[in-house]
Write an enzyme that holds these catalytic residues in place. Structure first.
Site, PDB file in Angstrom:
ATOM      1  CG  HIS A 256      -0.451  -0.041   2.728  1.00 46.26           C
ATOM      2  ND1 HIS A 256       0.450  -0.495   3.199  1.00 46.26           N
ATOM      3  CD2 HIS A 256      -1.475   0.906   3.421  1.00 46.26           C
ATOM      4  CE1 HIS A 256       0.904  -0.722   4.292  1.00 46.26           C
ATOM      5  NE2 HIS A 256       0.042   0.581   5.008  1.00 46.26           N
TER       6      HIS A 256
ATOM      7  CG  HIS B 279      -0.324   4.554   4.598  1.00 46.81           C
ATOM      8  ND1 HIS B 279      -1.392   3.836   5.230  1.00 46.81           N
ATOM      9  CD2 HIS B 279      -0.956   5.382   3.928  1.00 46.81           C
ATOM     10  CE1 HIS B 279      -2.317   4.370   5.612  1.00 46.81           C
ATOM     11  NE2 HIS B 279      -1.787   5.009   4.508  1.00 46.81           N
TER      12      HIS B 279
ATOM     13  CG  ASP C 172       4.489   2.997   7.325  1.00 43.56           C
ATOM     14  OD1 ASP C 172       3.400   3.804   6.497  1.00 43.56           O
ATOM     15  OD2 ASP C 172       4.336   2.410   8.834  1.00 43.56           O
ATOM     16  CG  HIS C 173       3.780   0.047   4.895  1.00 43.79           C
ATOM     17  ND1 HIS C 173       3.884  -1.194   5.095  1.00 43.79           N
ATOM     18  CD2 HIS C 173       3.455   0.878   5.463  1.00 43.79           C
ATOM     19  CE1 HIS C 173       3.732  -1.171   5.975  1.00 43.79           C
ATOM     20  NE2 HIS C 173       2.741  -0.140   6.682  1.00 43.79           N
TER      21      HIS C 173
ATOM     22  CG  HIS D 102      -4.377   0.838   7.061  1.00 46.57           C
ATOM     23  ND1 HIS D 102      -4.423   1.020   8.289  1.00 46.57           N
ATOM     24  CD2 HIS D 102      -3.019   1.052   5.802  1.00 46.57           C
ATOM     25  CE1 HIS D 102      -2.610   1.899   8.292  1.00 46.57           C
ATOM     26  NE2 HIS D 102      -2.171   1.520   6.791  1.00 46.57           N
TER      27      HIS D 102
ATOM     28  CG  ASP E 292       0.555  -0.461   7.745  1.00 49.97           C
ATOM     29  OD1 ASP E 292       1.301  -2.132   8.187  1.00 49.97           O
ATOM     30  OD2 ASP E 292       0.929   0.283   7.649  1.00 49.97           O
TER      31      ASP E 292
ATOM     32  CG  HIS F 147       3.678  -1.042  11.461  1.00 48.86           C
ATOM     33  ND1 HIS F 147       4.001  -0.334  11.843  1.00 48.86           N
ATOM     34  CD2 HIS F 147       2.927  -1.135  10.561  1.00 48.86           C
ATOM     35  CE1 HIS F 147       4.200   0.700  10.731  1.00 48.86           C
ATOM     36  NE2 HIS F 147       3.325  -0.285  10.063  1.00 48.86           N
TER      37      HIS F 147
HETATM   38 FE    FE Z   1       2.551   1.158   8.104  1.00 48.01          FE
HETATM   39 ZN    ZN Z   2       0.325   2.004   5.967  1.00 44.58          ZN
END
Ligand code: FE
Ligand code: ZN
Length: 260
Positions: free
Chosen positions: A61, A63, A65-66, A119, A138, A176
């Site tokens: 996805h 985001h 942080d990915h 998400h 996530d 995570h």
């Molecule tokens: Fe994440």
């Molecule tokens: Zn995420």
């Protein structure tokens, strides 16, 4: 006597503060994929330590942080990038744009895309039956599920229901290290579940030694993750929702977790 084919290998790589990336390695072809790239450096270091060459990057996805390390990792390795067609406009450039059911080929391994909105609306998971693993980021998480930033509770319940139907021995590789907090919340909505109590103890022991609690197994999630147990009468009763449909119970669990 026929030789047994070497099993695919999965390596969990801690990134940033509490993210995980995963390597999926096919010993037969030497192909190696990474699922999500929170940052490039720990992934390059792990590849170097094992003497593996990265062939593919799978994005779950959009985001940051990915995906933050994707550009650096492409520059360093020339790997092929796979991600959701629905999110192509907000993902790094894709070589393969994917929709539900599409095949993903990593050397001799074939995975399938599972659409798991909730998400984010374009979130996908990757199921590799030969590796006995699903990469969920996530969506389904260890002892929990992702917050609903873009999708609805009904969408996430539908997404989790698809993942719940995979073989119970499937490894759940999620994005995570949130499991300690997830266990605390789970016990508040599912206080008499002995499997959950044992898991919470095991999670505390693992974290005290700095060990990841990810991947877990789908069987363990089905027994202890309250977000997968919304159809269980005991959970509905605990939340004063006896007789309510599972999607409604799920929505209540999600909003309780948001406020926890
Ligand atoms: Fe994440
Ligand atoms: Zn995420």
């Amino acid at each position: 006597m026929a030789e047994t084919a070497a099993q695919p290998e999965i390596v969990t790589i801690p990134c940033l503060k509490d993210n995980y990336a995963f390597l999926l390695h096919d010993p037969a072809t030497e192909a190696t994929a990474v699922v999500d790239v929170p940052q490039a450096a720990p992934i390059v270091a792990t590849l170097d330590a094992r003497g593996w060459r990265l062939s593919d990057i799978l994005i779950t996805h959009h985001h940051w942080d990915h995906v933050d390390g994707v550009a650096d990792l492409v520059a360093a390795t020339g790997a092929t990038v796979w991600g959701a067609a629905a999110d192509a406009a907000r993902l790094p450039p894709l070589d393969h744009a994917l929709a539900e059911g599409d095949p993903v080929t990593i050397g001799g391994l074939t995975g399938a895309v599972i659409d798991v909105p909730g998400h984010t609306v374009g979130h996908i998971a990757y199921h590799f039956p030969q590796a006995g693993a699903v990469f969920t980021a996530d969506s389904l998480m260890a002892g929990g599920c992702g917050r609903l930033f873009e999708g609805t509770a009904a969408q996430m319940w539908d997404s989790l229901s698809k993942l719940a139907a995979l073989p119970p021995e499937t490894l759940v590789c999620s994005g995570h290290e949130y499991t300690t907090g997830n266990m605390r919340f789970a016990r508040s909505v599912d206080p008499v579940n002995s499997a959950l109590m044992s898991r919470a103890t095991a999670v505390d022991a693992a974290r005290a030694e700095g060990r990841p609690t990810v991947p877990s197994t789908l069987a363990l999630e089905l027994a202890t993750n309250p977000f997968l147990r919304a159809a269980d009468p005991a959970i509905a009763r605990q939340l004063d929702l006896t007789g309510a449909d599972p999607a409604t119970v799920f929505a209540r669990i999600r909003s309780l977790k948001d406020a926890f």
